[in-house]
Design a protein around this motif. Structure first.
Motif, mmCIF file in Angstrom:
data_model
loop_
_atom_site.group_PDB
_atom_site.id
_atom_site.type_symbol
_atom_site.label_atom_id
_atom_site.label_comp_id
_atom_site.label_asym_id
_atom_site.label_seq_id
_atom_site.Cartn_x
_atom_site.Cartn_y
_atom_site.Cartn_z
ATOM 1 N N LYS A 18 0.819 -1.221 0.000
ATOM 2 C CA LYS A 18 0.000 0.000 0.000
ATOM 3 C C LYS A 18 0.853 1.271 0.000
ATOM 4 O O LYS A 18 0.614 2.194 -0.766
ATOM 5 C CB LYS A 18 -0.832 0.012 1.300
ATOM 6 C CG LYS A 18 -2.298 -0.113 1.122
ATOM 7 C CD LYS A 18 -3.102 -0.121 2.411
ATOM 8 C CE LYS A 18 -2.468 -0.492 3.700
ATOM 9 N NZ LYS A 18 -2.204 0.594 4.616
ATOM 10 N N GLU A 77 -5.090 6.485 8.490
ATOM 11 C CA GLU A 77 -5.854 6.038 9.654
ATOM 12 C C GLU A 77 -5.199 4.818 10.266
ATOM 13 O O GLU A 77 -4.737 3.951 9.515
ATOM 14 C CB GLU A 77 -7.259 5.643 9.209
ATOM 15 C CG GLU A 77 -8.196 6.796 9.175
ATOM 16 C CD GLU A 77 -9.588 6.358 9.576
ATOM 17 O OE1 GLU A 77 -9.766 5.213 9.994
ATOM 18 O OE2 GLU A 77 -10.486 7.165 9.475
ATOM 19 N N SER A 115 -11.409 -0.729 6.829
ATOM 20 C CA SER A 115 -10.472 -1.451 7.704
ATOM 21 C C SER A 115 -11.188 -1.952 8.950
ATOM 22 O O SER A 115 -10.904 -3.035 9.449
ATOM 23 C CB SER A 115 -9.310 -0.549 8.120
ATOM 24 O OG SER A 115 -8.340 -0.444 7.109
ATOM 25 N N THR A 116 -12.103 -1.143 9.475
ATOM 26 C CA THR A 116 -12.851 -1.548 10.668
ATOM 27 C C THR A 116 -13.734 -2.750 10.365
ATOM 28 O O THR A 116 -13.797 -3.711 11.150
ATOM 29 C CB THR A 116 -13.716 -0.373 11.175
ATOM 30 O OG1 THR A 116 -12.837 0.648 11.649
ATOM 31 C CG2 THR A 116 -14.632 -0.803 12.298
ATOM 32 N N TYR A 170 -11.139 -5.771 9.741
ATOM 33 C CA TYR A 170 -10.324 -6.220 10.879
ATOM 34 C C TYR A 170 -11.190 -6.529 12.113
ATOM 35 O O TYR A 170 -11.080 -7.601 12.701
ATOM 36 C CB TYR A 170 -9.257 -5.179 11.248
ATOM 37 C CG TYR A 170 -8.055 -5.199 10.330
ATOM 38 C CD1 TYR A 170 -8.090 -4.582 9.085
ATOM 39 C CD2 TYR A 170 -6.876 -5.854 10.688
ATOM 40 C CE1 TYR A 170 -7.002 -4.600 8.235
ATOM 41 C CE2 TYR A 170 -5.771 -5.874 9.841
ATOM 42 C CZ TYR A 170 -5.840 -5.247 8.625
ATOM 43 O OH TYR A 170 -4.758 -5.275 7.787
ATOM 44 N N ASN A 189 3.960 -4.757 14.810
ATOM 45 C CA ASN A 189 3.228 -4.084 15.887
ATOM 46 C C ASN A 189 2.159 -5.028 16.420
ATOM 47 O O ASN A 189 2.048 -6.168 16.007
ATOM 48 C CB ASN A 189 2.639 -2.750 15.414
ATOM 49 C CG ASN A 189 1.645 -2.939 14.286
ATOM 50 O OD1 ASN A 189 0.913 -3.923 14.267
ATOM 51 N ND2 ASN A 189 1.616 -2.015 13.357
ATOM 52 N N GLU A 233 -0.057 -6.770 13.822
ATOM 53 C CA GLU A 233 0.570 -7.769 12.964
ATOM 54 C C GLU A 233 0.899 -9.039 13.723
ATOM 55 O O GLU A 233 1.121 -10.098 13.129
ATOM 56 C CB GLU A 233 1.820 -7.161 12.311
ATOM 57 C CG GLU A 233 1.451 -6.162 11.227
ATOM 58 C CD GLU A 233 2.440 -5.028 11.102
ATOM 59 O OE1 GLU A 233 3.509 -5.103 11.707
ATOM 60 O OE2 GLU A 233 2.118 -4.064 10.398
HETATM 61 P P1 TYD Z 1 -0.295 0.537 10.289
HETATM 62 O O1 TYD Z 1 1.068 0.477 10.869
HETATM 63 O O2 TYD Z 1 -0.808 1.842 9.785
HETATM 64 O O3 TYD Z 1 -0.416 -0.599 9.220
HETATM 65 P P2 TYD Z 1 -0.422 -0.580 7.641
HETATM 66 O O4 TYD Z 1 0.921 -0.067 7.222
HETATM 67 O O5 TYD Z 1 -0.653 -2.009 7.323
HETATM 68 O O6 TYD Z 1 -1.581 0.311 7.219
HETATM 69 O O7 TYD Z 1 -1.292 -0.066 11.360
HETATM 70 C C1 TYD Z 1 -2.613 -0.006 11.229
HETATM 71 C C2 TYD Z 1 -3.170 -1.294 11.780
HETATM 72 O O8 TYD Z 1 -4.467 -1.054 12.318
HETATM 73 C C3 TYD Z 1 -3.332 -2.354 10.706
HETATM 74 O O9 TYD Z 1 -2.946 -3.605 11.217
HETATM 75 C C4 TYD Z 1 -4.826 -2.366 10.457
HETATM 76 C C5 TYD Z 1 -5.402 -1.945 11.764
HETATM 77 N N1 TYD Z 1 -6.711 -1.263 11.675
HETATM 78 C C6 TYD Z 1 -7.849 -1.866 12.242
HETATM 79 O O10 TYD Z 1 -7.754 -2.973 12.785
HETATM 80 N N2 TYD Z 1 -9.044 -1.217 12.173
HETATM 81 C C7 TYD Z 1 -9.185 0.029 11.610
HETATM 82 O O11 TYD Z 1 -10.307 0.595 11.594
HETATM 83 C C8 TYD Z 1 -8.005 0.654 11.052
HETATM 84 C C9 TYD Z 1 -8.085 2.006 10.433
HETATM 85 C C10 TYD Z 1 -6.792 -0.033 11.111
#
Ligand code: TYD
Length: 217
Positions: A14, A37, A98-99, A102, A152, A155
């Motif tokens: 991404k 986000e 994403s919400t 995930y 993190n 992950e």
């Molecule tokens: P980030 O380090 O920004 O990951 P990436 O580079 O993959 O975008 O971390 C965001 C993490 O938060 C990612 O694992 C997805 C998660 N997430 C949710 O679980 N719900 C949500 O609504 C959002 C916006 C992110």
């Protein structure tokens, strides 16, 4: 006024694709904004630190969704809506989908509840286009493991969790094919970027898009 979001599981590429699209868009307009986000505002970045901190292992899925939604409510009103109103192109690295993927498909929270909370948080704002970089979970996590500092709390979830997230994304995309562009993230960076630019050019109605330079991605 165009709102474009990027979605994908960990390691889908991404960040690279967003950077290349931003380069292309900024050559065409000085009213392009990139945000992410959770985060993108001062309050949102503070919430992000809580959400992604590996020490917060006791966080419940319900608390998690409300924190993500709080960050979203802030960024929509502080940044996204005002810019869209002024005619900007806003690109967001992850958004409400994403919400659903995930917390809904991944953690198994009821999708109806999530949709209601999300609608409240966004005030009903949904993207014009959502670009989803699709990749199998093993490949994605292997790519990510190459940079352990990026590991993190999210992950570190079980591989099955990420598989459910991916299936969720694919279902969401299938339910709303007009809004989603699903791309095979195992293709080369340049090929993926060309597909993204073609679709964005279409969305922008051909405005300022005479210079086709996909091959230089
Ligand atoms: P980030 O380090 O920004 O990951 P990436 O580079 O993959 O975008 O971390 C965001 C993490 O938060 C990612 O694992 C997805 C998660 N997430 C949710 O679980 N719900 C949500 O609504 C959002 C916006 C992110």
């Amino acid at each position: 006024m165009t709102f474009i979001t990027f979605e994908g599981i960990e390691g889908s590429g991404k960040t690279t694709q967003i950077r290349l699209l931003m380069d292309w868009l900024r050559d065409r307009s000085d009213r392009v904004l990139l945000t992410r986000e959770p985060g993108g505002t001062s309050i949102g970045e503070q919430i992000r630190a809580v959400l992604l901190n590996p020490i917060n292992t006791e966080m419940t899925p319900e608390a998690e969704i409300l924190l993500f939604s709080a960050a979203r409510a802030q960024i929509v009103r502080e940044i996204i809506r005002p810019r869209l109103k002024e005619g900007w192109i806003v690109i967001c690295d992850r958004f409400a989908d994403s919400t659903l993927a995930y917390q809904g498909y991944g953690h198994g929270l009821p999708l109806d509840d999530l949709l209601q909370i999300t609608e409240f948080a966004t005030g009903g704002l949904w993207p014009d286009l959502t670009i989803y970089l699709d990749l199998d979970v093993e490949t994605g996590l292997r790519r990510k493991a190459a940079t352990p500092e990026e590991w993190n709390r999210m992950e570190a979830q079980a591989i099955d969790f990420h598989k459910r997230v991916r299936r969720g994304y694919l279902q969401l995309a299938a339910q709303n094919p007009g809004r989603w562009l699903v791309l095979d993230a195992t293709q080369s960076v340049a090929v993926i970027q060309a597909q993204i630019r073609a679709r964005v050019r279409q969305l922008l109605g051909g405005k300022n898009a005479d210079n086709t330079d996909e091959n230089h991605a």
